[in-house]
Design an enzyme around this catalytic site. Sequence first.
Site, mmCIF file in Angstrom:
data_model
loop_
_atom_site.group_PDB
_atom_site.id
_atom_site.type_symbol
_atom_site.label_atom_id
_atom_site.label_comp_id
_atom_site.label_asym_id
_atom_site.label_seq_id
_atom_site.Cartn_x
_atom_site.Cartn_y
_atom_site.Cartn_z
ATOM 1 N N GLU A 94 33.278 42.824 33.221
ATOM 2 C CA GLU A 94 34.591 42.726 32.646
ATOM 3 C C GLU A 94 34.655 43.215 31.132
ATOM 4 O OE1 GLU A 94 34.729 40.002 36.163
ATOM 5 O OE2 GLU A 94 33.225 40.761 34.338
ATOM 6 N N ASP B 14 40.915 42.672 32.497
ATOM 7 C CA ASP B 14 39.767 43.221 32.292
ATOM 8 C C ASP B 14 39.056 43.310 33.733
ATOM 9 O OD1 ASP B 14 39.004 40.650 33.396
ATOM 10 O OD2 ASP B 14 38.299 39.902 31.416
ATOM 11 N N GLU C 154 47.164 41.288 27.548
ATOM 12 C CA GLU C 154 45.866 40.405 27.387
ATOM 13 C C GLU C 154 44.754 41.396 26.736
ATOM 14 O OE1 GLU C 154 44.491 36.808 29.520
ATOM 15 O OE2 GLU C 154 42.932 38.308 29.853
ATOM 16 N N HIS D 253 31.069 31.557 39.891
ATOM 17 C CA HIS D 253 31.132 32.821 40.488
ATOM 18 C C HIS D 253 30.775 33.721 40.051
ATOM 19 C CE1 HIS D 253 35.059 33.004 38.723
ATOM 20 N NE2 HIS D 253 35.015 34.308 38.906
ATOM 21 N N HIS E 261 33.753 30.018 46.004
ATOM 22 C CA HIS E 261 34.470 31.388 45.882
ATOM 23 C C HIS E 261 34.007 31.798 47.276
ATOM 24 C CE1 HIS E 261 34.637 35.885 44.756
ATOM 25 N NE2 HIS E 261 35.321 35.391 43.859
ATOM 26 N N ARG F 247 29.204 37.268 38.727
ATOM 27 C CA ARG F 247 28.139 38.233 39.102
ATOM 28 C C ARG F 247 26.767 38.014 38.294
ATOM 29 N NH1 ARG F 247 32.655 41.792 39.443
ATOM 30 N NH2 ARG F 247 32.858 42.652 41.451
#
Length: 367
Positions: free
Chosen positions: A132, A96, A118, A205, A238, A207
Amino acid sequence: MKKIMTVFGTRPEAIKMCPLVNELRSREGITVTVCVTAQHREMLDGVLHTFGVAPDIDLDIMEDGQSLFDVTEEILRRFRSVLETEHPDLVLVHGDTTTAMSAALACYYLRIPVGHVEAGLRTYDTESPYPEEFNRRAVEIISSYDFAPTEEARSNLLREGKPDERIFVTGNTVIDALGTTVRNDYSHPELDAAAGRKIVLLTAHRRENIGEPMRRMFRAIRRTAEEHENVLIIYPVHPNPDVRRQAHESFDGCKNVCLTEPLDVVDFHNFMAHSYLILTDSGGIQEEAPALGKPVLVMRDTTERPEGVAAGTLRLVGTEENKIYSEFSRLLDNPREYARMSHAYNPYGDGHASQRIADAVEEILGS
């Protein structure tokens, strides 16, 4: 001789694609070209080294402060020339990421078949996870073949009109990766120093969580840590500077929260294996941790991996402070509740996904 090209650019993609690359390279009648975009340069190279995968083509797109616009534009522009030179029979993308979406779009423009590893994960909310959820759905509009990790993922694809004969249920290749990275004789100074304490591994982490949601998450975690002196929370932070700033603002001075640099894949998987439980807003950890028998509190409102929730090994706790605090404390204080989650069924495969995907690729190409 049939030509397969694999394309990936981030650390999570590399962890899941390297076992497949190595499996494909063991098959006769197939040549495999590995193209990396280096969307995450510094986090990608260590994974490639761990699995012994040397890229044939490196687009090296990463720049400081790059945006989604930058990543998409650079991949489309640079990958076009790669495709026009290499003429692969099939291109495999993973998951993704913006790398997967952009590479698939370039293939579509040049009429080159795409296989999606996936495939079929869904939240049906393009804002969560962002970007994603959009990326994976865009890839599957384009993909000719879909390698679904679970029956539920296959069902999602069928409901959306994907042809049954082009869907292959394979398990998740991340379980294959754990067979390479998790070691019985593993040791590390951080783990040695934590002897006798409950280790909690934290990752955060996303967004969409940066800002107030992350502050709420971190307040809940610090409250719980301060009330449980026998707990050590290890947080590999991160590289995103906004995440780093919030992590230090929230946890500096808390004696049982340890902020570290990002761990390489071998260290990270073995830290997971030695953990008592895991708190995360990530995606792939939701598949890795159940294979290791570790309960996971998912600090998101949605998950594209509902199989883990149904199995009882994952629990969605959102980003509200009191909810995270309550569920985190419950797992630390209630042995029966902890045992129920840690002994739940792992729905993500048996470590042979790469073999199944390679078998399917041979079938597709008539090798």
